[in-house]
Design a protein around this motif. Structure first.
Motif, PDB file in Angstrom:
ATOM      1  N   ILE A  58      95.027  33.406  17.666  1.00  0.00           N
ATOM      2  CA  ILE A  58      94.093  34.273  16.526  1.00  0.00           C
ATOM      3  C   ILE A  58      93.528  35.437  17.385  1.00  0.00           C
ATOM      4  O   ILE A  58      92.843  35.510  18.667  1.00  0.00           O
ATOM      5  CB  ILE A  58      92.612  33.327  16.388  1.00  0.00           C
ATOM      6  CG1 ILE A  58      93.146  32.117  15.597  1.00  0.00           C
ATOM      7  CG2 ILE A  58      91.712  34.052  15.453  1.00  0.00           C
ATOM      8  CD1 ILE A  58      92.100  31.151  15.391  1.00  0.00           C
ATOM      9  N   TYR A  59      93.543  36.556  16.616  1.00  0.00           N
ATOM     10  CA  TYR A  59      93.337  37.840  17.210  1.00  0.00           C
ATOM     11  C   TYR A  59      91.779  38.058  16.656  1.00  0.00           C
ATOM     12  O   TYR A  59      91.491  37.847  15.466  1.00  0.00           O
ATOM     13  CB  TYR A  59      94.230  38.834  16.714  1.00  0.00           C
ATOM     14  CG  TYR A  59      95.615  38.787  17.395  1.00  0.00           C
ATOM     15  CD1 TYR A  59      95.730  39.600  18.600  1.00  0.00           C
ATOM     16  CD2 TYR A  59      96.366  38.078  16.728  1.00  0.00           C
ATOM     17  CE1 TYR A  59      96.925  39.582  19.157  1.00  0.00           C
ATOM     18  CE2 TYR A  59      97.645  37.983  17.420  1.00  0.00           C
ATOM     19  CZ  TYR A  59      98.066  38.620  18.471  1.00  0.00           C
ATOM     20  OH  TYR A  59      99.253  38.684  19.060  1.00  0.00           O
ATOM     21  N   GLY A  60      90.885  38.937  17.505  1.00  0.00           N
ATOM     22  CA  GLY A  60      89.597  39.074  17.001  1.00  0.00           C
ATOM     23  C   GLY A  60      88.839  39.922  18.038  1.00  0.00           C
ATOM     24  O   GLY A  60      89.402  40.212  18.873  1.00  0.00           O
ATOM     25  N   ARG A  61      87.510  40.302  17.533  1.00  0.00           N
ATOM     26  CA  ARG A  61      86.772  41.027  18.337  1.00  0.00           C
ATOM     27  C   ARG A  61      85.481  40.155  18.776  1.00  0.00           C
ATOM     28  O   ARG A  61      84.866  39.585  17.787  1.00  0.00           O
ATOM     29  CB  ARG A  61      86.333  42.234  17.762  1.00  0.00           C
ATOM     30  CG  ARG A  61      85.458  43.266  18.539  1.00  0.00           C
ATOM     31  CD  ARG A  61      85.206  44.331  17.714  1.00  0.00           C
ATOM     32  NE  ARG A  61      86.104  45.172  17.008  1.00  0.00           N
ATOM     33  CZ  ARG A  61      86.769  46.466  17.920  1.00  0.00           C
ATOM     34  NH1 ARG A  61      86.155  46.705  19.041  1.00  0.00           N
ATOM     35  NH2 ARG A  61      87.713  46.973  17.308  1.00  0.00           N
ATOM     36  N   ILE A  62      85.150  40.236  19.844  1.00  0.00           N
ATOM     37  CA  ILE A  62      84.111  39.111  20.208  1.00  0.00           C
ATOM     38  C   ILE A  62      82.682  39.921  19.831  1.00  0.00           C
ATOM     39  O   ILE A  62      82.384  41.129  20.005  1.00  0.00           O
ATOM     40  CB  ILE A  62      83.849  39.203  21.961  1.00  0.00           C
ATOM     41  CG1 ILE A  62      85.166  38.341  22.412  1.00  0.00           C
ATOM     42  CG2 ILE A  62      82.493  38.512  22.624  1.00  0.00           C
ATOM     43  CD1 ILE A  62      85.270  38.315  23.731  1.00  0.00           C
ATOM     44  N   ASP A 102      87.568  38.914  10.938  1.00  0.00           N
ATOM     45  CA  ASP A 102      87.709  39.651   9.726  1.00  0.00           C
ATOM     46  C   ASP A 102      86.295  40.300   9.403  1.00  0.00           C
ATOM     47  O   ASP A 102      85.373  39.676  10.162  1.00  0.00           O
ATOM     48  CB  ASP A 102      88.555  38.921   8.739  1.00  0.00           C
ATOM     49  CG  ASP A 102      88.867  39.988   7.621  1.00  0.00           C
ATOM     50  OD1 ASP A 102      88.944  41.264   7.864  1.00  0.00           O
ATOM     51  OD2 ASP A 102      89.459  39.337   6.625  1.00  0.00           O
ATOM     52  N   GLN A 103      85.956  41.018   8.617  1.00  0.00           N
ATOM     53  CA  GLN A 103      84.442  41.446   7.988  1.00  0.00           C
ATOM     54  C   GLN A 103      83.928  40.153   7.588  1.00  0.00           C
ATOM     55  O   GLN A 103      84.570  39.509   6.518  1.00  0.00           O
ATOM     56  CB  GLN A 103      84.874  42.716   6.932  1.00  0.00           C
ATOM     57  CG  GLN A 103      85.210  43.746   7.564  1.00  0.00           C
ATOM     58  CD  GLN A 103      85.372  44.883   6.378  1.00  0.00           C
ATOM     59  OE1 GLN A 103      85.223  44.718   5.238  1.00  0.00           O
ATOM     60  NE2 GLN A 103      85.592  46.097   6.849  1.00  0.00           N
ATOM     61  N   ASN A 104      82.661  40.039   8.094  1.00  0.00           N
ATOM     62  CA  ASN A 104      81.808  38.903   7.685  1.00  0.00           C
ATOM     63  C   ASN A 104      82.698  37.457   8.111  1.00  0.00           C
ATOM     64  O   ASN A 104      81.959  36.614   7.142  1.00  0.00           O
ATOM     65  CB  ASN A 104      81.482  38.998   6.447  1.00  0.00           C
ATOM     66  CG  ASN A 104      80.565  40.437   6.024  1.00  0.00           C
ATOM     67  OD1 ASN A 104      80.034  40.869   6.985  1.00  0.00           O
ATOM     68  ND2 ASN A 104      80.849  40.820   5.075  1.00  0.00           N
TER      69      ASN A 104
END
Length: 113
Positions: free
Chosen positions: A68-72, A85-87
């Motif tokens: 899973i790719y994402g931003r902390i 993802d957004q929200n």
């Protein structure tokens, strides 16, 4: 060599320190080889991973062990809130954070932007 062993066994004489000592030296050498080629590099790698996980900050782009790719979004003691993802935010255990996006780009993995 085999004749020497058989002769010593037949006469009941113990080795004079040469044969027993060489076996001990070989065992010590095998243990040393395992340490320097297997255990020490693994410990070094684990320290690097722990330092990476301790250095996680808000806004870092990461990938989890599950892909899973994402931003902390937030960092806590044992987990991080990861915005995928957004929200859409999920809570992920810190130990499942695999690597940063920069590391992914350097290794040549497929990065979707």
């Amino acid at each position: 060599m085999h004749n020497l062993i058989l002769l010593q066994a037949a006469s009941g004489a113990a080795p004079a320190g040469g044969f027993g000592m060489s076996s001990l030296i070989m065992i010590v050498m095998i243990i040393a080889i395992f340490y320097f080629f297997m255990i020490a590099p693994q410990q070094k790698k684990q320290k690097k991973i722990n330092a990476f996980r301790d250095g996680l900050q808000k806004g870092d782009k990461v990938m989890t062990a599950g892909g899973i790719y994402g931003r902390i979004r937030e960092v806590r003691d044992n987990y991080v809130l990861l915005e995928i993802d957004q929200n859409v935010t999920i809570r992920i255990d810190k130990n499942s954070i695999y690597q940063s996006m920069q590391d992914v780009a350097e290794t040549g993995a497929d990065v979707k932007k």
